[in-house]
Design an enzyme around this catalytic site. Structure first.
Site, PDB file in Angstrom:
ATOM      1  N   GLU A 166       0.797  -1.229   0.000  1.00 33.05           N
ATOM      2  CA  GLU A 166       0.000   0.000   0.000  1.00 33.05           C
ATOM      3  C   GLU A 166       0.833   1.284   0.000  1.00 33.05           C
ATOM      4  OE1 GLU A 166      -2.872  -0.188   3.144  1.00 33.05           O
ATOM      5  OE2 GLU A 166      -3.875  -1.927   2.299  1.00 33.05           O
ATOM      6  N   GLU A 343      -5.351  -8.654   1.054  1.00 32.14           N
ATOM      7  CA  GLU A 343      -6.018  -8.294   2.308  1.00 32.14           C
ATOM      8  C   GLU A 343      -7.488  -8.042   2.027  1.00 32.14           C
ATOM      9  OE1 GLU A 343      -4.416  -4.999   4.579  1.00 32.14           O
ATOM     10  OE2 GLU A 343      -2.356  -5.675   4.201  1.00 32.14           O
TER      11      GLU A 343
HETATM   12  C1  FCB Z   1      -4.449  -2.010   5.548  1.00 30.77           C
HETATM   13  C2  FCB Z   1      -3.058  -2.329   6.070  1.00 30.77           C
HETATM   14  C3  FCB Z   1      -3.030  -3.315   7.192  1.00 30.77           C
HETATM   15  C4  FCB Z   1      -4.189  -3.137   8.143  1.00 30.77           C
HETATM   16  C5  FCB Z   1      -5.491  -3.050   7.386  1.00 30.77           C
HETATM   17  C6  FCB Z   1      -6.707  -2.913   8.264  1.00 30.77           C
HETATM   18  O1  FCB Z   1      -4.464  -0.741   4.992  1.00 30.77           O
HETATM   19  O2  FCB Z   1      -2.247  -2.833   5.029  1.00 30.77           O
HETATM   20  O3  FCB Z   1      -1.788  -3.210   7.832  1.00 30.77           O
HETATM   21  O4  FCB Z   1      -3.982  -2.068   8.961  1.00 30.77           O
HETATM   22  O5  FCB Z   1      -5.454  -1.984   6.491  1.00 30.77           O
END
Ligand code: FCB
Length: 436
Positions: A166, A343
């Site tokens: 990110e 994620e």
């Molecule tokens: C993302 C991050 C991770 C976590 C989630 C909820 O942006 O990569 O580390 O904090 O959000």
């Protein structure tokens, strides 16, 4: 669950990151990171929480590996704390830190779980920040060297290596909005940081490949479709700008070798002649982190998002269709390599009652997002795996320990892990998908 049907070789996983779970911030020669500095600065993190202890994963490695294995997952995504393996971010390596990741990777292999490594999940060595951080071009070169050394060390034992997690968050939340480490609020700095992050990614891929490592390489981006709140021209324009800044600012350089053009988005003032060619190295995979959509209202006060499927404890709208919309849009706009959802998850205010955590909203979130993912795959998007965020409750950056994303509940006074109902649901789902 019965409507879900994924390919037999689809990879099911869970994800974490170093600063959020490891703790042991001063153990075995680890150097300080910008998140140590930031979290120890009064007023920056909720409740004054820090990652000093976090989930104490560093000291509980073996039992946490058993926890991961108990889920029945194929894959585990984690990150390496750069200052643990190279305390200053340049110069000397820390053998004790490297040995920790050897144990982690070997422990996963012993349990038949594929290791997916992220090299940078935000814990920059503080010593590098002190000489300019990502605003300095030299940091991109230090990162490429760190990436090369780690790849050579881990090659043959890991399933994939990703450079950045990110970069938008590092650039914008860290350097423009001052909400994340290093806590700066400067738009010009943000643009330079974003460019150097992308450059460092390209330099790292070149360095790793030049050293003969053949492990699949990629990057992880956080992405959302942008929805105009109304049909007004102003809301539509806002959505176009948002999508350009959030998604296209990273995708276009990686895939099209150029930044998107938008009147409100000036180019960074540090671009050198070959940079765009360096950035656009071929990717073996693209990781996408998806949580919610960007809701774009230009009204004052803004028109609120409908939140028809609820809201997380972070205040983020549950909008599973956004995952289908996003993936289909990307598939149309770029020649995508294989995609992993690296994620996806939800924070809920979970509590343990008589040894059990009833987290039905998390199960609903997971099921609906997997359905949305399946719809994108049916439309032709090549998705190879899904990683739930996160394995266990952990240090949620500026929210501290208040926000719980885990499949396992963590009691921060005893550090005891307790499987939530969602952990059992995920295990059953994976078993069912394997049976076909
Ligand atoms: C993302 C991050 C991770 C976590 C989630 C909820 O942006 O990569 O580390 O904090 O959000």
């Amino acid at each position: 669950m019965s409507e879900l049907s994924f390919p037999a070789n689809f990879q099911w996983g869970v994800a974490t990151s170093s600063y959020q779970i490891e703790g042991a911030a001063q153990t075995d020669g680890r150097g300080p990171s910008i998140w140590d500095t930031y979290s120890h600065t009064p007023g920056k993190v909720a409740n004054g929480d820090t990652g000093d202890v976090a989930c104490d994963h560093y000291n509980r490695l073996e039992s946490d590996l058993d926890l991961i294995a108990s889920l029945g997952v194929d894959a585990y995504r984690f990150s390496i704390a750069w200052p643990r393996v190279q305390p200053l971010g340049y110069g000397a390596w820390n053998e004790a830190g490297l040995a920790f990741y050897d144990r982690l990777v070997d422990g996963l292999r012993a349990r038949g779980i594929a290791a997916h490594v992220t090299l940078y999940h935000w814990d920059l060595p503080q010593a590098l920040q002190d000489i300019g951080g990502w605003e300095a071009r030299a940091t991109a070169h230090h990162f490429a060297e760190y990436a090369r050394v780690m790849a050579l060390r881990l090659a043959g034992r890991v399933a994939s290596i990703c450079t950045h997690n990110e970069p938008w968050c590092t650039a914008v939340l860290g350097n423009e909005l001052g909400r994340f480490a290093p806590g700066l609020s400067d738009r010009a700095v943000m643009l330079r940081v974003a460019h150097h992050l992308l450059l460092s990614h390209g330099l790292a891929l070149q360095a790793i490949r030049a050293s003969g490592v053949t492990t699949p390489l990629g990057i992880v981006l956080n992405q959302s479709p942008a929805t105009p709140a109304t049909a007004s021209a102003a809301d539509k324009a806002k959505a176009v700008r948002e999508y350009a800044a959030f998604v296209r600012w990273y995708m276009d350089p990686l895939f099209l070798q150029q930044y998107p053009q938008h009147p409100d988005l000036p180019l960074p003032d540090v671009i050198q002649a070959d940079d765009m060619a360096i950035i656009s190295q071929p990717l073996d995979f693209l990781g996408i982190n998806y949580y919610t959509r960007s809701w774009c209202s230009s009204a004052t006060p803004p028109v609120p998002a409908p939140c028809a499927m609820g809201v997380s404890d972070m205040g983020w709208e549950n909008y599973p269709q956004g995952l289908t919309e996003l993936l289909c849009q990307l598939h149309q706009d770029y020649r995508l390599p294989p995609v992993f959802i690296t994620e996806n998850g939800i924070a809920c205010a979970d509590t343990v009652v008589d040894g059990r955590v009833d987290d039905a909203p998390r199960i609903a979130y997971m099921a609906s997002h997997l359905q949305a993912l399946q719809a994108a795959m049916a439309a032709g998007v090549d998705v190879r795996g899904f990683f739930y965020w996160s394995l266990m409750d952990n240090f949620e950056w500026d929210s501290g320990y208040d926000k719980r994303f885990g499949l396992f509940h963590v009691d921060y006074s005893t550090l005891q892990r307790t499987a939530k109902d969602s952990a059992n649901w995920y295990t059953a789902l994976i078993a069912q998908q394997r049976k076909g």
